[in-house]
Scaffold this active site. Structure first.
Site, PDB file in Angstrom:
ATOM      1  N   CYS A 111       1.991  -0.020 -20.477  1.00  0.00           N
ATOM      2  CA  CYS A 111       3.172  -0.561 -19.789  1.00  0.00           C
ATOM      3  C   CYS A 111       3.488  -1.999 -20.189  1.00  0.00           C
ATOM      4  O   CYS A 111       4.549  -2.523 -19.831  1.00  0.00           O
ATOM      5  CB  CYS A 111       2.983  -0.466 -18.285  1.00  0.00           C
ATOM      6  SG  CYS A 111       2.510   1.186 -17.749  1.00  0.00           S
ATOM      7  N   HIS A 236       7.094  -5.312 -14.650  1.00  0.00           N
ATOM      8  CA  HIS A 236       6.931  -3.876 -14.893  1.00  0.00           C
ATOM      9  C   HIS A 236       7.100  -3.133 -13.564  1.00  0.00           C
ATOM     10  O   HIS A 236       6.618  -3.565 -12.520  1.00  0.00           O
ATOM     11  CB  HIS A 236       5.550  -3.614 -15.493  1.00  0.00           C
ATOM     12  CG  HIS A 236       5.198  -2.167 -15.522  1.00  0.00           C
ATOM     13  ND1 HIS A 236       6.049  -1.218 -16.015  1.00  0.00           N
ATOM     14  CD2 HIS A 236       4.095  -1.496 -15.082  1.00  0.00           C
ATOM     15  CE1 HIS A 236       5.493  -0.026 -15.896  1.00  0.00           C
ATOM     16  NE2 HIS A 236       4.305  -0.170 -15.328  1.00  0.00           N
ATOM     17  N   ASN A 266       7.871   5.033 -12.560  1.00  0.00           N
ATOM     18  CA  ASN A 266       7.206   4.187 -13.553  1.00  0.00           C
ATOM     19  C   ASN A 266       7.467   4.763 -14.953  1.00  0.00           C
ATOM     20  O   ASN A 266       6.963   5.829 -15.285  1.00  0.00           O
ATOM     21  CB  ASN A 266       5.708   4.150 -13.242  1.00  0.00           C
ATOM     22  CG  ASN A 266       4.920   3.291 -14.205  1.00  0.00           C
ATOM     23  OD1 ASN A 266       5.398   2.945 -15.286  1.00  0.00           O
ATOM     24  ND2 ASN A 266       3.699   2.949 -13.828  1.00  0.00           N
TER      25      ASN A 266
HETATM   26  N1  COA Z   1       1.510  12.092  -0.707  1.00  0.00           N
HETATM   27  C1  COA Z   1       0.998  12.140   0.526  1.00  0.00           C
HETATM   28  N2  COA Z   1      -0.218  11.649   0.823  1.00  0.00           N
HETATM   29  C2  COA Z   1      -0.923  11.112  -0.176  1.00  0.00           C
HETATM   30  C3  COA Z   1      -0.439  11.041  -1.501  1.00  0.00           C
HETATM   31  C4  COA Z   1       0.835  11.562  -1.749  1.00  0.00           C
HETATM   32  N3  COA Z   1       1.398  11.552  -2.968  1.00  0.00           N
HETATM   33  N4  COA Z   1      -1.358  10.429  -2.283  1.00  0.00           N
HETATM   34  C5  COA Z   1      -2.385  10.136  -1.485  1.00  0.00           C
HETATM   35  N5  COA Z   1      -2.131  10.543  -0.223  1.00  0.00           N
HETATM   36  C6  COA Z   1      -2.959  10.400   0.976  1.00  0.00           C
HETATM   37  C7  COA Z   1      -4.434  10.258   0.630  1.00  0.00           C
HETATM   38  O1  COA Z   1      -5.057  11.515   0.512  1.00  0.00           O
HETATM   39  C8  COA Z   1      -4.944   9.485   1.818  1.00  0.00           C
HETATM   40  O2  COA Z   1      -5.113  10.341   2.904  1.00  0.00           O
HETATM   41  P1  COA Z   1      -6.329  10.132   3.945  1.00  0.00           P
HETATM   42  O3  COA Z   1      -6.088   8.773   4.554  1.00  0.00           O
HETATM   43  O4  COA Z   1      -6.152  11.266   4.868  1.00  0.00           O
HETATM   44  O5  COA Z   1      -7.562  10.176   3.104  1.00  0.00           O
HETATM   45  C9  COA Z   1      -3.794   8.557   2.145  1.00  0.00           C
HETATM   46  O6  COA Z   1      -2.606   9.187   1.607  1.00  0.00           O
HETATM   47  C10 COA Z   1      -3.908   7.182   1.542  1.00  0.00           C
HETATM   48  O7  COA Z   1      -4.248   7.330   0.157  1.00  0.00           O
HETATM   49  P2  COA Z   1      -4.493   6.121  -0.785  1.00  0.00           P
HETATM   50  O8  COA Z   1      -5.022   6.615  -2.089  1.00  0.00           O
HETATM   51  O9  COA Z   1      -5.286   5.094  -0.026  1.00  0.00           O
HETATM   52  O10 COA Z   1      -2.993   5.592  -0.954  1.00  0.00           O
HETATM   53  P3  COA Z   1      -2.511   4.263  -1.602  1.00  0.00           P
HETATM   54  O11 COA Z   1      -1.813   3.468  -0.583  1.00  0.00           O
HETATM   55  O12 COA Z   1      -3.600   3.608  -2.398  1.00  0.00           O
HETATM   56  O13 COA Z   1      -1.424   4.805  -2.592  1.00  0.00           O
HETATM   57  C11 COA Z   1      -1.035   5.045  -4.929  1.00  0.00           C
HETATM   58  C12 COA Z   1      -1.783   5.593  -3.725  1.00  0.00           C
HETATM   59  C13 COA Z   1      -1.395   5.874  -6.161  1.00  0.00           C
HETATM   60  C14 COA Z   1       0.448   5.169  -4.659  1.00  0.00           C
HETATM   61  C15 COA Z   1      -1.425   3.562  -5.132  1.00  0.00           C
HETATM   62  O14 COA Z   1      -2.830   3.422  -5.132  1.00  0.00           O
HETATM   63  C16 COA Z   1      -0.873   2.974  -6.385  1.00  0.00           C
HETATM   64  O15 COA Z   1       0.316   2.905  -6.573  1.00  0.00           O
HETATM   65  N6  COA Z   1      -1.748   2.483  -7.288  1.00  0.00           N
HETATM   66  C17 COA Z   1      -1.301   1.909  -8.536  1.00  0.00           C
HETATM   67  C18 COA Z   1      -0.878   3.005  -9.466  1.00  0.00           C
HETATM   68  C19 COA Z   1      -0.042   2.493 -10.609  1.00  0.00           C
HETATM   69  O16 COA Z   1       0.866   1.728 -10.402  1.00  0.00           O
HETATM   70  N7  COA Z   1      -0.342   2.964 -11.822  1.00  0.00           N
HETATM   71  C20 COA Z   1       0.359   2.567 -12.996  1.00  0.00           C
HETATM   72  C21 COA Z   1       0.042   1.163 -13.352  1.00  0.00           C
HETATM   73  S1  COA Z   1       0.930   0.646 -14.726  1.00  0.00           S
END
Ligand code: COA
Length: 319
Positions: A111, A236, A266
């Protein structure tokens, strides 16, 4: 060496036609529009197309706005993490579509790739070239697992391009930059050959916020500027909460920020030029503004440039 100046003669961007909404994704995985919007800021993404096809379309728009033809382009730099083939690179295919007769190379910095490309373009201008085409293009739908709700909600396709050229008037300039990488973090976001993306989302989030802060500060130091000197920032487009967390630490505001995440998801190397194109459409950047671009992503890699804006005058475009 004399500073050649740095002018964005033209910018262009394209999204493929097929829209996939959050509700569409909810039909195949346990997720919802509300969850995706709240946790990421994404409303929909585009799929389809080829990386070379989208890249060439965006580049042709940028060249039209710059009022230049194929013979005017001295080098093509194509940032992509989703090339058409494992071998060869995609840049020669883009050059072929556009009718360019110049060097053409892929940049794989995930990215951060398009911002890496801007710094390299400035280097080529310093070496005597006149005009460089810097493109970011992705077809991430080919590497996304739409049954995995941890990654399948995030990514989309698109392309953006800029024709950057010497600016002997001294109006436009690359004022500061920072490029970095840390291979310790390969296995927080990666894909095997012909595989789909795997990710430790929480760790990527944490490391992204750190990288943005560190890279922005390094580029500011190199430019001899402070956060208060920056008029506009385009980060980004990965997750709105990453930007908000980094801005809290850096002191930027959302009002001075260019975002296009809601409609694109993204799009990796394409995300910053896609957002830039919209910012220009909306008339939010003018000549003389100090503009910062911040890329971060898999690798990990990060890249920041600060420019004194000169160039693309969207109001002059009639079609
Ligand atoms: N829809 C619904 N629920 C979801 C879900 C989805 N797509 N993804 C995860 N969950 C649930 C999880 O299972 C968890 O449930 P629980 O509390 O019952 O265990 C809860 O939501 C929280 O999950 P978590 O992984 O803590 O969510 P988060 O706030 O960290 O969000 C991302 C997940 C992936 C959106 C976030 O971590 C993120 O954006 N990370 C960076 C990724 C990125 O930008 N990558 C590219 C970089 S260039």
């Amino acid at each position: 060496m004399t500073n050649p100046g740095f002018r964005f003669a033209g910018v262009g961007a394209v999204l493929p036609d097929t829209i996939v909404t959050n509700d569409d994704l909810g039909k195949n995985m346990d997720t919802s529009d509300q969850w995706i919007r709240e946790r990421t800021g994404i409303g929909s993404r585009r799929v389809g197309g080829t990386t070379s096809g989208l890249a060439a379309e965006a580049a042709a728009l940028a060249m039209k706005r710059a009022n230049v033809g194929p013979d005017d382009i001295d080098q093509l730099l194509l940032a992509t993490t989703s090339p058409d083939y494992m071998l060869p690179g995609t840049a020669p295919a883009v050059a072929e579509i556009l009718g360019l007769d110049c060097g053409a190379i892929d940049i794989q910095a995930a990215c951060s790739g398009w911002v890496y490309g801007l710094v390299m373009a400035n280097g080529l201008l310093l070496q005597g070239e006149e005009r460089i085409l810097v493109v970011g293009a992705e077809t991430l739908d080919r590497m996304t697992d739409y049954t995995d709700r941890g990654t399948g909600i995030l990514f989309g396709n698109g392309a953006g391009a800029a024709v950057v050229e010497k600016d002997s008037s001294g109006a436009g300039e690359l004022l500061g930059w920072d490029l970095g990488a840390d291979g310790k973090y390969i296995k927080i976001l990666w894909a095997e050959h012909a595989g789909t993306m795997k990710m430790d989302g929480k760790e990527v989030f944490r490391q992204a916020v750190i990288a943005i802060q560190r890279s922005a500060n390094a580029a500011l130091d190199r430019a001899g500027l402070t956060v208060e000197d920056i008029d506009f920032v385009i980060p980004h487009q990965a997750n709105i909460r990453i930007v908000e967390a980094a801005w809290k630490r850096l002191g930027f505001t959302m009002e001075q920020t260019g975002m296009r995440l809601e409609e694109t998801g993204n799009t990796s190397a394409a995300s910053i030029p896609l957002a830039l194109d919209k910012v220009l459409d909306d008339g939010r950047i003018s000549d003389g503004d100090t503009v910062m671009f911040i890329g971060f992503g898999a690798g990990m890699t990060w890249a920041t440039t600060i420019v004194r804006w000169s160039g693309d005058d969207r109001s002059a475009v009639t079609s």
